[in-house]
Design a protein around this motif. Structure first.
Motif, PDB file in Angstrom:
ATOM      1  N   PHE A  52       0.842  -1.201   0.000  1.00  0.00           N
ATOM      2  CA  PHE A  52       0.000   0.000   0.000  1.00  0.00           C
ATOM      3  C   PHE A  52       0.876   1.248   0.000  1.00  0.00           C
ATOM      4  O   PHE A  52       1.246   1.751   1.054  1.00  0.00           O
TER       5      PHE A  52
ATOM      6  N   ALA B 126       0.004   4.023  -1.778  1.00  0.00           N
ATOM      7  CA  ALA B 126      -0.792   5.218  -2.113  1.00  0.00           C
ATOM      8  C   ALA B 126      -0.853   6.177  -0.927  1.00  0.00           C
ATOM      9  O   ALA B 126      -0.825   5.755   0.223  1.00  0.00           O
TER      10      ALA B 126
ATOM     11  N   LYS C 103       1.831   2.156  14.300  1.00  0.00           N
ATOM     12  CA  LYS C 103       0.913   2.078  13.153  1.00  0.00           C
ATOM     13  C   LYS C 103       0.788   0.637  12.670  1.00  0.00           C
ATOM     14  O   LYS C 103      -0.286   0.163  12.317  1.00  0.00           O
TER      15      LYS C 103
HETATM   16  N1  CTP Z   1      -3.664   3.949   3.883  1.00  0.00           N
HETATM   17  C1  CTP Z   1      -4.739   3.299   3.294  1.00  0.00           C
HETATM   18  N2  CTP Z   1      -5.989   3.834   3.345  1.00  0.00           N
HETATM   19  C2  CTP Z   1      -6.210   5.002   3.984  1.00  0.00           C
HETATM   20  C3  CTP Z   1      -5.131   5.674   4.594  1.00  0.00           C
HETATM   21  C4  CTP Z   1      -3.872   5.135   4.530  1.00  0.00           C
HETATM   22  O1  CTP Z   1      -4.534   2.248   2.693  1.00  0.00           O
HETATM   23  N3  CTP Z   1      -7.436   5.505   4.043  1.00  0.00           N
HETATM   24  C5  CTP Z   1      -2.337   3.335   3.859  1.00  0.00           C
HETATM   25  C6  CTP Z   1      -1.332   4.070   3.023  1.00  0.00           C
HETATM   26  O2  CTP Z   1      -1.310   3.590   1.689  1.00  0.00           O
HETATM   27  C7  CTP Z   1      -0.034   3.766   3.758  1.00  0.00           C
HETATM   28  C8  CTP Z   1      -0.469   3.747   5.201  1.00  0.00           C
HETATM   29  O3  CTP Z   1      -1.831   3.386   5.179  1.00  0.00           O
HETATM   30  O4  CTP Z   1       0.456   2.481   3.442  1.00  0.00           O
HETATM   31  C9  CTP Z   1      -0.280   5.088   5.826  1.00  0.00           C
HETATM   32  O5  CTP Z   1      -1.106   5.176   6.921  1.00  0.00           O
HETATM   33  P1  CTP Z   1      -1.673   6.554   7.529  1.00  0.00           P
HETATM   34  O6  CTP Z   1      -2.395   6.209   8.770  1.00  0.00           O
HETATM   35  O7  CTP Z   1      -2.376   7.359   6.533  1.00  0.00           O
HETATM   36  O8  CTP Z   1      -0.344   7.183   7.880  1.00  0.00           O
HETATM   37  P2  CTP Z   1       0.293   8.522   7.498  1.00  0.00           P
HETATM   38  O9  CTP Z   1      -0.024   8.903   6.090  1.00  0.00           O
HETATM   39  O10 CTP Z   1       1.711   8.324   7.825  1.00  0.00           O
HETATM   40  O11 CTP Z   1      -0.477   9.546   8.391  1.00  0.00           O
HETATM   41  P3  CTP Z   1      -0.896   9.711   9.948  1.00  0.00           P
HETATM   42  O12 CTP Z   1       0.104   8.965  10.774  1.00  0.00           O
HETATM   43  O13 CTP Z   1      -0.826  11.153  10.107  1.00  0.00           O
HETATM   44  O14 CTP Z   1      -2.279   9.161  10.060  1.00  0.00           O
END
Ligand code: CTP
Length: 401
Positions: A270, A272, A338
């Protein structure tokens, strides 16, 4: 070592063409069948007779040769091979390939083929460094064309630098790799890439700056190892790779549906940059200023977390699920958290704080977080990060469960 494969060798018109005669011999020693094709310019450097004698086969030279067309048409010639090799690949041949020209036998064969193509570029250093050649090279790589060389060294023209054709043993190795099946043969991998666009009204949307470069490089690296790749991409600025099952989407919800649609898979990456929210009260007509000076109030709702959803599937979960985490501080701690929260197997974490130059740049510095702990990788080009990741995925999928 592979043997008994059919190689269509297109010899371009460069001084390195003489090395291609030796290439024919070395490939035949390994049991391969080599069919040479000479461009008119190549005939200024090597003769059809020497190529034919070494290959012990007919040499093809002309698109409009009536005898050749009657015996084996050019379309059939381009398909009757396991691999097309262009050596030397001159700047002109590369430009034709990148732009889809088909105005002579070599360029027509390259357009008509359904097989993989490997090029060994060879040209003067200034020509190699020219922005036009850089553009063409990038486009060819995006189209899935494999490359070997060029090398750095003294040139026939007396200058020094990059542009020398790779040596024959290097080209033979690259051909063997291209002909082998690869460790991911028979495996299906899903890659998400690019940003998502979340509409506000029919002409406006909320987006992010992701270019799709890392996801595209990962898909290319997986393809090179023989995987079947489903590439689910938002509106990215880099072109999608050639040879994938391409699913183009706009919103996060469409991306989730497309990912579910291409399941089952052995692994999913993932990459994106998915928008966390979408606009609930998006208008179905273009929003207009109402003269009151008040801005419209947008209401948001959370998007599905695709990575978490797929990681937590009760049935049909890919054997290996990889996510990314872009962090600006406490990178390993945040990314480990995460990984646990979302339930994926690996997280590739990168520090995107200001000054690293990673966001939108050509390099990446990542830490791979898995059940075994955190492993910091050196700062690498995005293509090298992709290659390492693809190799790690191949190794993980080959381990007994
Ligand atoms: N991702 C996903 N679907 C979403 C959001 C994120 O598949 N709706 C995936 C992204 O492709 C990536 C990972 O989750 O592999 C990133 O997680 P995210 O929680 O969005 O982390 P950050 O972008 O680092 O942001 P934050 O920690 O601020 O939430």
């Amino acid at each position: 070592m592979t043997t008994g494969k059919r190689i269509l060798l297109i010899i371009g018109g460069g001084i390195a063409a003489f090395k291609s005669l030796d290439l024919i011999r070395r490939l035949r020693e390994r049991g391969h069948r080599v069919t040479p094709v000479l461009t008119p310019a190549a005939e200024q450097f090597v003769t059809p007779l020497s190529a034919s004698a070494l290959a012990a086969r007919k040499v093809y030279r002309d698109l409009f040769d009536l005898t050749d067309e009657a015996e084996m048409g050019h379309i059939e010639l381009s398909r009757d091979a396991d691999l097309l090799v262009v050596a030397p690949a001159t700047a002109d041949l590369m430009a034709k390939m990148a732009n889809g020209h088909a105005n002579d036998l070599a360029s027509t064969l390259l357009m008509a083929t359904d097989k993989r193509v490997l090029i060994a570029p060879s040209m003067n250093v200034r020509m190699w460094e020219h922005p036009a050649t850089r553009r063409n090279m990038e486009r060819l790589q995006g189209d899935g064309v494999l490359t070997v060389g060029p090398n750095e060294g003294p040139m026939a023209c007396g200058e020094y630098g990059f542009g020398r054709m790779a040596e024959v043993p290097e080209i033979v190795d690259a051909i063997e790799t291209a002909l082998s099946d690869g460790p991911l043969k028979g495996r299906h991998v899903i890659v998400t890439s690019g940003p998502t666009h979340e509409p506000i009204d029919p002409v406006r949307y909320i987006a992010n700056r992701s270019s799709g470069a890392q996801g595209t490089a990962i898909a290319q690296a997986l393809l090179a190892l023989g995987a079947r790749v489903s590439f689910v991409t938002g509106p990215a600025s880099v072109a999608p790779p050639h040879g994938v099952d391409l699913r183009q989407v706009e919103t996060a919800r469409e991306m989730r549906d497309a990912v579910r649609d291409v399941l089952p898979a052995d692994a999913a990456v993932f990459a994106a940059a998915v928008a966390d929210w979408h606009v609930v009260n998006a208008a179905d007509r273009k929003m207009k200023k109402d003269g009151s000076g008040r801005a419209p109030a947008l209401e948001f709702a959370e998007n599905p977390d695709i990575l978490a959803e797929i990681s937590q599937l009760e049935t049909g979960r890919p054997e290996l699920v990889v996510g990314f985490a872009a962090e600006t501080n406490d990178v390993v701690a945040h990314a480990s958290d995460k990984r646990a929260r979302k339930g994926c197997d690996w997280i590739l974490a990168n520090d995107v704080s200001e000054g690293t130059g990673i966001m939108g740049g050509s390099e990446n510095e990542v830490t791979l977080i898995s059940g075994a702990g955190a492993e910091a990788w050196p700062r690498l080009g995005k293509a090298e990060v992709a290659q390492r990741l693809a190799e790690r995925i191949a190794a993980a999928l080959s381990e007994p469960r």
